[in-house]
Design a protein around this motif. Sequence first.
Motif, PDB file in Angstrom:
ATOM      1  N   ASP A 109      50.111  -0.760  28.721  1.00 30.26           N
ATOM      2  CA  ASP A 109      49.463  -2.035  29.017  1.00 30.26           C
ATOM      3  C   ASP A 109      47.996  -1.898  28.648  1.00 30.26           C
ATOM      4  OD1 ASP A 109      51.711  -3.311  30.012  1.00 30.26           O
ATOM      5  OD2 ASP A 109      51.362  -2.627  32.060  1.00 30.26           O
ATOM      6  N   GLU A 110      47.513  -2.769  27.798  1.00 22.25           N
ATOM      7  CA  GLU A 110      46.147  -2.667  27.275  1.00 22.25           C
ATOM      8  C   GLU A 110      45.413  -3.988  27.443  1.00 22.25           C
ATOM      9  OE1 GLU A 110      44.429  -2.992  22.813  1.00 22.25           O
ATOM     10  OE2 GLU A 110      45.840  -1.315  23.127  1.00 22.25           O
ATOM     11  N   SER A 111      44.166  -3.898  27.917  1.00 16.15           N
ATOM     12  CA  SER A 111      43.255  -5.040  27.919  1.00 16.15           C
ATOM     13  C   SER A 111      42.019  -4.609  27.136  1.00 16.15           C
ATOM     14  CB  SER A 111      42.830  -5.413  29.337  1.00 16.15           C
ATOM     15  OG  SER A 111      43.954  -5.618  30.163  1.00 16.15           O
ATOM     16  N   TYR A 123      56.528  -5.597  21.377  1.00 16.13           N
ATOM     17  CA  TYR A 123      55.261  -5.692  22.103  1.00 16.13           C
ATOM     18  C   TYR A 123      54.868  -7.155  22.224  1.00 16.13           C
ATOM     19  CZ  TYR A 123      53.132  -6.303  17.483  1.00 16.13           C
ATOM     20  OH  TYR A 123      52.803  -6.761  16.240  1.00 16.13           O
ATOM     21  N   GLN A 124      53.980  -7.420  23.155  1.00 14.89           N
ATOM     22  CA  GLN A 124      53.466  -8.764  23.379  1.00 14.89           C
ATOM     23  C   GLN A 124      51.952  -8.724  23.303  1.00 14.89           C
ATOM     24  OE1 GLN A 124      55.205  -9.485  27.260  1.00 14.89           O
ATOM     25  NE2 GLN A 124      56.873 -10.661  26.348  1.00 14.89           N
ATOM     26  N   THR A 125      51.352  -9.757  22.759  1.00 15.18           N
ATOM     27  CA  THR A 125      49.897  -9.746  22.611  1.00 15.18           C
ATOM     28  C   THR A 125      49.342 -11.157  22.742  1.00 15.18           C
ATOM     29  OG1 THR A 125      48.071  -9.070  21.158  1.00 15.18           O
ATOM     30  CG2 THR A 125      50.037  -9.965  20.097  1.00 15.18           C
ATOM     31  N   TRP A 126      48.169 -11.255  23.339  1.00 14.99           N
ATOM     32  CA  TRP A 126      47.409 -12.509  23.456  1.00 14.99           C
ATOM     33  C   TRP A 126      45.946 -12.157  23.239  1.00 14.99           C
ATOM     34  CZ3 TRP A 126      43.203 -13.809  26.317  1.00 14.99           C
ATOM     35  CH2 TRP A 126      42.856 -15.159  26.390  1.00 14.99           C
ATOM     36  N   MET A 127      45.236 -12.927  22.416  1.00 18.09           N
ATOM     37  CA  MET A 127      43.820 -12.619  22.186  1.00 18.09           C
ATOM     38  C   MET A 127      43.065 -13.872  21.766  1.00 18.09           C
ATOM     39  SD  MET A 127      44.114 -10.345  18.679  1.00 18.09           S
ATOM     40  CE  MET A 127      45.301  -9.243  19.459  1.00 18.09           C
ATOM     41  N   GLN A 182      47.526  -6.942  25.938  1.00 18.66           N
ATOM     42  CA  GLN A 182      48.658  -6.504  25.135  1.00 18.66           C
ATOM     43  C   GLN A 182      49.551  -5.575  25.955  1.00 18.66           C
ATOM     44  OE1 GLN A 182      47.469  -6.405  20.656  1.00 18.66           O
ATOM     45  NE2 GLN A 182      46.063  -5.016  21.672  1.00 18.66           N
ATOM     46  N   HIS A 183      50.835  -5.578  25.611  1.00 15.34           N
ATOM     47  CA  HIS A 183      51.796  -4.775  26.350  1.00 15.34           C
ATOM     48  C   HIS A 183      52.904  -4.311  25.409  1.00 15.34           C
ATOM     49  CE1 HIS A 183      54.731  -3.611  29.431  1.00 15.34           C
ATOM     50  NE2 HIS A 183      55.611  -4.343  28.783  1.00 15.34           N
ATOM     51  N   GLY A 190      41.477  -9.531  24.788  1.00 13.22           N
ATOM     52  CA  GLY A 190      42.904  -9.482  24.506  1.00 13.22           C
ATOM     53  C   GLY A 190      43.675  -8.791  25.601  1.00 13.22           C
ATOM     54  N   LEU A 245      52.662  -0.936  21.008  1.00 11.83           N
ATOM     55  CA  LEU A 245      51.760  -1.657  20.118  1.00 11.83           C
ATOM     56  C   LEU A 245      51.570  -0.922  18.796  1.00 11.83           C
ATOM     57  CD1 LEU A 245      49.079  -2.457  22.837  1.00 11.83           C
ATOM     58  CD2 LEU A 245      50.724  -4.058  21.875  1.00 11.83           C
TER      59      LEU A 245
END
Length: 300
Positions: A94-96, A6-10, A32-33, A30, A36
């Motif tokens: 895919d999550e925001s 998974y990839q994440t930015w926050m 995320q994809h 955040g 998770l």
Amino acid sequence: MGESAYQTWMRYFTPSPAHHRLGLVCLGVGLQHGALPTVGPRTLDHHVAVVIGAGSGWFRGTDGRRRPVTAPALIWLTPGVLHHYGANATTGWDESFVDFTGPAVAAYTELGYIDGDRPVVPLTDTATARAAIGRITRAARRGNPLLEVETSAAVHELLVALRRARADAGGDTDPVLRALARDAFQPLSVLEHAARHGMTAAELRIAVRRAAGSSPKDYLLGIRLGRAKELLVGTDLPVAAVARRVGYADPAYFSRLFTRRVGIAPGRFREQQGRAAPGGWSDQVPDPEHPPTITPTATA
């Protein structure tokens, strides 16, 4: 971000007390994809809007029941309420997400924009919500002096976007709201409006609350008073004639109602706005590409 599953930015923020007085403040954002990690079980002291743009997963709330979540969807996390959720372990999602709080939360909840009783809400799409979240992520650059104000404005925008995208409420396309708006200036009671739709008054209240976040009476009143303001500013009609045009046979009642809701009497409203709004009123929606202009008046 490597070759992980998974990839994440926050980013997380700490707005000042002065910024809290803006009404809503953003506490974090955040993107995320993937597959998770599972979140919770946990509780929070603030609100979070979790927007699922693609993929699927599950959610479990205080009742212990596991609900499927299929994009596009919204997961509401509300303060003090236990929650537990996760993406499909194989396909992910895919999550925001946006964390927020503030005194305006109570009003947005009362108006139906935040519904803690429905933690999983199907959406028609996530484009406008993702656009608002994108504005928050761009504002989140390090050292941005306007961070708190820009993100606060975007949280307001996000709540409107999520409300409009709800799959169970058509907003401007809702047939009940369209019919109420069409008949708003007729001297009909809420019960009579309901009968026109083959509904009870209670059923109409539920439908309007779901679609507009208000009672039928307040929805109709907003339309009537909005039109009354336009007529007061854009025409020379007497106040009594304006009252009749918007559905009130008793001008005195209309004036009392207008004064109570607007905070100023109809005649006084006309005097103030007439000085501030040259050009009068039009029933044409302006073209954003060619906005209306005011031609300066020649002076001696």
